[in-house]
Design a protein around this motif. Structure first.
Motif, short mmCIF file in Angstrom:
data_model
loop_
_atom_site.label_atom_id
_atom_site.label_comp_id
_atom_site.label_asym_id
_atom_site.label_seq_id
_atom_site.Cartn_x
_atom_site.Cartn_y
_atom_site.Cartn_z
N LEU A 50 16.84 60.31 13.63
CA LEU A 50 15.99 59.13 13.68
C LEU A 50 15.40 58.91 12.29
N ILE A 51 15.58 57.72 11.74
CA ILE A 51 15.01 57.37 10.44
C ILE A 51 14.01 56.25 10.65
N GLN A 52 12.77 56.48 10.18
CA GLN A 52 11.69 55.52 10.35
C GLN A 52 11.04 55.24 9.00
N GLY A 53 10.43 54.08 8.89
CA GLY A 53 9.72 53.73 7.68
C GLY A 53 8.53 52.86 7.99
N GLY A 54 7.58 52.86 7.08
CA GLY A 54 6.41 52.02 7.29
C GLY A 54 5.56 51.95 6.05
N ASP A 55 4.74 50.92 6.00
CA ASP A 55 3.80 50.75 4.89
C ASP A 55 2.60 51.64 5.11
N VAL A 56 1.97 52.04 4.00
CA VAL A 56 0.76 52.85 4.04
C VAL A 56 -0.34 52.08 3.32
N TYR A 57 -1.47 51.90 4.00
CA TYR A 57 -2.65 51.27 3.40
C TYR A 57 -3.86 52.12 3.74
N SER A 58 -4.73 52.33 2.77
CA SER A 58 -5.97 53.04 3.05
C SER A 58 -6.99 52.04 3.58
N PRO A 59 -7.94 52.50 4.41
CA PRO A 59 -8.95 51.58 4.96
C PRO A 59 -9.78 50.88 3.88
N ASP A 60 -9.99 51.54 2.73
CA ASP A 60 -10.78 50.93 1.66
C ASP A 60 -9.95 49.98 0.79
N ARG A 61 -8.66 49.86 1.07
CA ARG A 61 -7.73 48.97 0.38
C ARG A 61 -7.50 49.33 -1.09
N TYR A 62 -7.88 50.53 -1.52
CA TYR A 62 -7.55 50.99 -2.87
C TYR A 62 -6.07 51.35 -2.97
N THR A 63 -5.50 51.80 -1.86
CA THR A 63 -4.17 52.42 -1.88
C THR A 63 -3.19 51.66 -1.02
N SER A 64 -1.97 51.54 -1.53
CA SER A 64 -0.87 50.99 -0.75
C SER A 64 0.39 51.78 -1.10
N GLY A 65 1.39 51.66 -0.28
CA GLY A 65 2.64 52.37 -0.53
C GLY A 65 3.53 52.33 0.70
N PHE A 66 4.42 53.33 0.79
CA PHE A 66 5.33 53.39 1.93
C PHE A 66 5.58 54.84 2.30
N ARG A 67 6.11 55.03 3.50
CA ARG A 67 6.45 56.34 4.03
C ARG A 67 7.79 56.23 4.73
N LEU A 68 8.72 57.13 4.42
CA LEU A 68 10.04 57.17 5.04
C LEU A 68 10.20 58.54 5.68
N THR A 69 10.56 58.57 6.96
CA THR A 69 10.68 59.83 7.70
C THR A 69 12.06 59.91 8.34
N ALA A 70 12.68 61.09 8.24
CA ALA A 70 13.94 61.36 8.92
C ALA A 70 13.71 62.61 9.77
N GLY A 71 14.09 62.55 11.05
CA GLY A 71 13.84 63.69 11.91
C GLY A 71 14.82 63.79 13.05
N PHE A 72 14.83 64.95 13.71
CA PHE A 72 15.73 65.21 14.81
C PHE A 72 15.16 66.30 15.70
N THR A 73 15.76 66.45 16.87
CA THR A 73 15.44 67.53 17.80
C THR A 73 16.66 68.45 17.85
N PRO A 74 16.49 69.72 17.46
CA PRO A 74 17.65 70.64 17.46
C PRO A 74 18.22 70.83 18.86
N PRO A 75 19.55 70.98 18.96
CA PRO A 75 20.15 71.19 20.28
C PRO A 75 19.68 72.54 20.84
N GLY A 76 19.44 72.58 22.13
CA GLY A 76 19.00 73.81 22.78
C GLY A 76 17.50 74.03 22.70
N LEU A 77 16.79 73.23 21.92
CA LEU A 77 15.33 73.32 21.81
C LEU A 77 14.73 71.94 22.04
N PRO A 78 14.72 71.45 23.28
CA PRO A 78 14.34 70.06 23.54
C PRO A 78 12.89 69.72 23.24
N ALA A 79 12.01 70.70 23.08
CA ALA A 79 10.60 70.40 22.83
C ALA A 79 10.24 70.52 21.35
#
Length: 192
Positions: A50-79
């Motif tokens: 699963l590949i996900q992405g999203g913008d990052v903003y701080s509540p004070d609006r000083y900071t902006s950017g992005f975050r990209l995440t790649a992840g998976f669930t190993p076989p045999g370990l469903p949790a």
């Protein structure tokens, strides 16, 4: 402000992580990972990556950017959920911690490994990584820190009830110059 990190390095890291994960075989009907929040799902491969992405903003609006995440669930370990995160953050005119007379601009590029575990509708996760950063004094003392590498740590919880998803996350940068990037975030949303 310019960030000296070669964009090719960031692209190479994402390709390596994606390629390594894609070469493994996983079930395609696995539930969302424990660290999945409001990020946009970019793609879910047949092998479970699963590949996900999203913008990052701080509540004070000083900071902006992005975050990209790649992840998976190993076989045999469903949790169990494993993943990697690449993030870029740029901050403008941030008061240096403890000195309101000094404003700095910062840019950071970091990567973290993520591990999570799911207990039914509740997921807990932790992440740890490194971030390279640069800073530039806008006003005040010209002897301000101008960059370095720092450790990034975080943990979070995700709860799903029917279609309602709530998430709580804390992320901390281990350098006082980047204290403006330390965030405690909470969200509640209903995907549709």
């Amino acid at each position: 402000m310019t960030f000296r990190a070669d964009r090719g390095i960031a692209t190479t890291l994402v390709v390596i992580i994606t390629g390594a994960c894609a070469s493994l075989s996983f079930a395609s009907d696995t539930p969302s990972p424990s660290y999945t929040g409001q990020s946009t799902e970019l793609t879910r491969l047949d092998n479970g990556l699963l590949i996900q992405g999203g913008d990052v903003y701080s509540p004070d609006r000083y900071t902006s950017g992005f975050r990209l995440t790649a992840g998976f669930t190993p076989p045999g370990l469903p949790a169990l959920d494993l993943g990697a995160e690449l993030s870029y953050r740029e901050s403008d005119d941030v008061p240096l911690s403890g000195d309101r007379q000094m404003l700095i601009d910062t840019a950071s590029l970091g990567g973290s490994l993520i591990a999570g575990i799911r207990f039914g509708d509740v997921g807990l996760y932790a992440k740890s990584g490194l971030a390279g950063w640069e800073g530039e004094a806008v006003t005040g003392n010209a002897a301000a820190p101008d960059g370095g590498t720092t450790r990034v740590e975080g943990f979070g919880a995700r709860w799903r009830f029917a279609r309602l998803i709530s998430q709580l996350e804390y992320e901390r940068f281990d350098d006082p110059t980047l204290s403006h990037l330390n965030l405690l975030t909470a969200s509640v949303h209903i995907p549709f």
